[in-house]
Write a protein that holds these residues in place. Structure first.
Motif, mmCIF file in Angstrom:
data_model
loop_
_atom_site.group_PDB
_atom_site.id
_atom_site.type_symbol
_atom_site.label_atom_id
_atom_site.label_comp_id
_atom_site.label_asym_id
_atom_site.label_seq_id
_atom_site.Cartn_x
_atom_site.Cartn_y
_atom_site.Cartn_z
ATOM 1 N N MET A 255 -8.901 -10.090 20.831
ATOM 2 C CA MET A 255 -7.755 -9.524 20.448
ATOM 3 C C MET A 255 -7.587 -9.562 19.189
ATOM 4 S SD MET A 255 -6.247 -7.870 22.618
ATOM 5 C CE MET A 255 -6.441 -7.652 24.503
ATOM 6 N N ASP A 256 -7.976 -10.772 18.447
ATOM 7 C CA ASP A 256 -7.881 -10.739 16.607
ATOM 8 C C ASP A 256 -9.092 -10.100 15.991
ATOM 9 O OD1 ASP A 256 -9.714 -12.642 17.558
ATOM 10 O OD2 ASP A 256 -9.094 -14.103 15.989
ATOM 11 N N GLY A 257 -10.060 -9.563 16.813
ATOM 12 C CA GLY A 257 -11.136 -8.734 16.335
ATOM 13 C C GLY A 257 -11.709 -9.015 15.173
ATOM 14 N N THR A 258 -11.355 -8.371 13.820
ATOM 15 C CA THR A 258 -11.944 -8.585 12.706
ATOM 16 C C THR A 258 -11.139 -9.815 12.067
ATOM 17 O OG1 THR A 258 -10.417 -6.763 11.851
ATOM 18 C CG2 THR A 258 -12.646 -6.173 12.042
ATOM 19 N N GLY A 259 -10.113 -10.307 12.606
ATOM 20 C CA GLY A 259 -9.402 -11.363 12.138
ATOM 21 C C GLY A 259 -7.882 -11.301 11.737
ATOM 22 N N ALA A 260 -7.080 -12.155 11.978
ATOM 23 C CA ALA A 260 -5.765 -11.683 11.436
ATOM 24 C C ALA A 260 -5.580 -12.089 9.970
ATOM 25 C CB ALA A 260 -4.586 -12.951 12.201
ATOM 26 N N PRO A 261 -4.826 -11.034 9.334
ATOM 27 C CA PRO A 261 -4.888 -11.220 7.844
ATOM 28 C C PRO A 261 -4.368 -12.701 7.211
ATOM 29 C CG PRO A 261 -3.801 -9.209 8.567
ATOM 30 C CD PRO A 261 -4.212 -10.068 9.736
ATOM 31 N N TRP A 262 -3.305 -13.446 7.931
ATOM 32 C CA TRP A 262 -2.978 -14.293 7.418
ATOM 33 C C TRP A 262 -4.092 -15.612 7.620
ATOM 34 C CZ3 TRP A 262 -0.532 -11.462 11.044
ATOM 35 C CH2 TRP A 262 -0.599 -11.819 12.360
ATOM 36 N N MET A 263 -5.042 -15.426 8.734
ATOM 37 C CA MET A 263 -6.026 -16.426 8.861
ATOM 38 C C MET A 263 -7.147 -16.293 7.669
ATOM 39 S SD MET A 263 -5.014 -18.184 11.181
ATOM 40 C CE MET A 263 -6.378 -19.211 11.744
ATOM 41 N N THR A 264 -7.232 -15.370 6.919
ATOM 42 C CA THR A 264 -7.961 -15.322 5.731
ATOM 43 C C THR A 264 -7.753 -15.937 4.459
ATOM 44 O OG1 THR A 264 -7.391 -13.018 5.151
ATOM 45 C CG2 THR A 264 -9.023 -13.351 6.904
ATOM 46 N N THR A 265 -6.285 -16.501 4.368
ATOM 47 C CA THR A 265 -5.944 -16.897 3.443
ATOM 48 C C THR A 265 -5.752 -18.584 3.494
ATOM 49 O OG1 THR A 265 -3.697 -16.854 3.772
ATOM 50 C CG2 THR A 265 -4.750 -14.962 2.680
ATOM 51 N N THR A 266 -5.379 -19.275 2.449
ATOM 52 C CA THR A 266 -5.288 -20.600 2.561
ATOM 53 C C THR A 266 -3.732 -21.186 2.468
ATOM 54 O OG1 THR A 266 -5.446 -21.082 0.355
ATOM 55 C CG2 THR A 266 -7.562 -21.112 1.436
ATOM 56 N N THR A 267 -2.962 -19.870 2.386
ATOM 57 C CA THR A 267 -1.602 -20.251 2.143
ATOM 58 C C THR A 267 -0.917 -20.392 3.582
ATOM 59 O OG1 THR A 267 -0.836 -18.027 2.371
ATOM 60 C CG2 THR A 267 -1.268 -18.891 0.312
ATOM 61 N N THR A 268 0.319 -21.232 3.812
ATOM 62 C CA THR A 268 0.819 -21.569 4.838
ATOM 63 C C THR A 268 2.040 -20.672 5.160
ATOM 64 O OG1 THR A 268 2.239 -23.209 3.561
ATOM 65 C CG2 THR A 268 0.381 -24.056 4.783
ATOM 66 N N THR A 269 2.725 -20.672 6.329
ATOM 67 C CA THR A 269 3.724 -19.757 6.390
ATOM 68 C C THR A 269 4.800 -20.122 5.547
ATOM 69 O OG1 THR A 269 3.172 -20.024 8.928
ATOM 70 C CG2 THR A 269 5.298 -18.914 8.129
ATOM 71 N N THR B 141 8.916 -18.324 4.074
ATOM 72 C CA THR B 141 10.166 -17.583 4.398
ATOM 73 C C THR B 141 9.857 -16.168 4.589
ATOM 74 O OG1 THR B 141 10.992 -17.557 2.295
ATOM 75 C CG2 THR B 141 11.715 -19.625 4.084
ATOM 76 N N GLU B 142 8.809 -15.774 3.557
ATOM 77 C CA GLU B 142 8.544 -14.075 3.237
ATOM 78 C C GLU B 142 7.898 -13.715 4.594
ATOM 79 O OE1 GLU B 142 9.128 -13.572 -1.254
ATOM 80 O OE2 GLU B 142 7.037 -13.636 -0.350
ATOM 81 N N GLY B 143 7.012 -14.625 5.341
ATOM 82 C CA GLY B 143 6.207 -14.398 6.174
ATOM 83 C C GLY B 143 4.920 -13.846 5.730
ATOM 84 N N ASP B 144 3.836 -13.504 6.550
ATOM 85 C CA ASP B 144 2.357 -13.193 6.368
ATOM 86 C C ASP B 144 2.580 -11.920 7.217
ATOM 87 O OD1 ASP B 144 1.665 -15.452 4.526
ATOM 88 O OD2 ASP B 144 1.784 -16.385 6.562
ATOM 89 N N HIS B 145 1.946 -10.882 6.701
ATOM 90 C CA HIS B 145 2.091 -9.510 7.310
ATOM 91 C C HIS B 145 1.407 -8.699 6.548
ATOM 92 C CE1 HIS B 145 4.820 -7.605 4.569
ATOM 93 N NE2 HIS B 145 5.477 -8.708 4.656
ATOM 94 N N ARG B 146 0.889 -7.320 7.593
ATOM 95 C CA ARG B 146 0.349 -6.257 7.270
ATOM 96 C C ARG B 146 0.987 -5.214 7.950
ATOM 97 N NH1 ARG B 146 -6.118 -6.051 7.153
ATOM 98 N NH2 ARG B 146 -5.579 -7.219 5.221
#
Length: 368
Positions: free
Chosen positions: A347-361, A363-368
């Motif tokens: 279901m995550d196919g090519t990868g969730a965008p937030w999993m390709t960065t080293t940042t943590t969650t 308050t602004e969130g990680d999104h596309r």
């Protein structure tokens, strides 16, 4: 009953509501103590940790049905074991972690001739059955616009359970594991979808999966719809709304609806259609009990068990398309995700965008 954790209690209660027709005979769990406690609580004749022995049965032969109530990552191998033993399956949602797994299970079911049904109990309340009939009969005119919202709240402690919020075990976040019930009812009412454009984000929970998704969907009949799934919404609700040429149909509930949770609003000049919507205060609510009753009817009649695995695949395909659109930024069409497509096997196919960065969650969130 395979897996004797929390959801198994709903299954046992559903069977007990039809005690004149069926009984849970055996409980199986990797944790012997949990299986024993479940058996004692629900009056099961036996319990254990050996699934093969349970499927073989005793003097009365194999069981008539296996309820699979384990975490999603184990659904397909357990279901395959049941089918190979000739035992039909009622499988908790989501039926599998990917379309590839569903296709594998479909192949085994077709080869063995043994049925798999999937738990989508919201199809079986009186309000949904009435709504489906009116939409199918054309009494309300064409559906024009619709919304499907599953806005729930799960605190960080909820995700402390090791298998939650992980792609490899749960298959996804609220789009896959929570909103899928409403999405399935949406499709049961409106029919096949055609294309979807979506976004997903990890707004506030420290998980691998999303905690919010939004999607714009065009159905094959031209209906335009929005689907929103969230686990960060303090005022929780599960709602569907369908605006047709002659009326608005709405249901607003949380984990199961009664007839009182439905609202029917005729369009100006179409007041006469209200005569087709007659609520019944004694009508059954949406529940495992309702689906089990229809399933027992099917077992008695020798007809396909509801909801069929192929119907469930249609629902899972839209879930996969929401992820594919959200993670690639592309519109996805029905039928596009097949073997070889990255979102067919995961279901995550090519990868969730937030999993390709080293940042943590944040308050602004990680999104596309």
């Amino acid at each position: 009953m395979i897996g004797t954790g929390a959801i198994a209690g709903a299954h046992a209660g559903a069977v007990a509501a039809h005690a004149d027709r069926a009984v849970v005979g055996h409980g199986v769990d990797l944790d012997a103590g949990r299986a024993q406690g479940f058996a004692e609580q629900h009056g099961l004749a036996s319990w254990g940790t050996d699934l093969a022995a349970a499927l073989a049965g005793g003097e009365d032969g194999p069981p008539d049905l296996a309820h699979i109530c384990t975490p999603p990552g184990s659904h397909v191998p357990l279901a395959v074991q049941c089918l190979e033993a000739g035992v039909p399956v009622l499988l908790e949602k989501p039926p599998a972690l990917s379309l590839a797994e569903v296709d594998e299970l479909l192949a085994v079911s077709e080869r063995t001739g043994v049925d798999v049904a999937v738990v989508f109990q919201h199809r079986f309340g009186a309000g949904a059955e009435r709504a489906r009939r009116l939409l199918a009969d054309g009494v309300l005119g064409r559906p024009l616009v619709a919304t499907c919202h599953t806005l729930w709240f799960r605190d960080p402690e909820y995700f402390a359970v090791p298998w939650r919020g992980r792609w490899e075990v749960e298959g996804g976040g609220p789009t896959m594991g929570h909103g899928i019930h409403q999405i399935d009812l949406f499709l049961a009412l409106l029919g096949p979808w055609e294309e979807v454009s979506a976004m997903a984000g990890r707004q506030a929970r420290d998980t691998e999966t999303e905690d919010v998704s939004t999607a714009l969907v065009r159905f094959a009949d031209g209906t335009l719809a929005t689907i929103v799934n969230s686990l960060v919404s303090p005022r929780q609700t599960s709602s569907l709304r369908i605006d047709t040429e002659h009326a608005t149909l709405e249901v607003d509930h949380l984990y199961g609806y009664t007839d009182a949770d439905w609202t029917f609003t005729p369009a100006p000049g179409s007041e006469q259609v209200a005569e087709h919507w007659v609520p019944d205060p004694d009508a059954p609510s949406s529940s495992h009990t309702g689906q089990v009753g229809v399933l027992l009817d099917a077992l008695d009649a020798g007809t396909p068990l509801p909801v069929t695995l192929r119907e469930a695949r249609d629902t899972l395909e839209l879930v996969a398309a929401i992820y594919a659109s959200a993670f690639t930024g592309r519109t996805v069409r029905r039928g596009e995700i097949g073997p070889g497509h990255p979102f067919h096997s995961r279901m995550d196919g090519t990868g969730a965008p937030w999993m390709t960065t080293t940042t943590t969650t944040t308050t602004e969130g990680d999104h596309r």
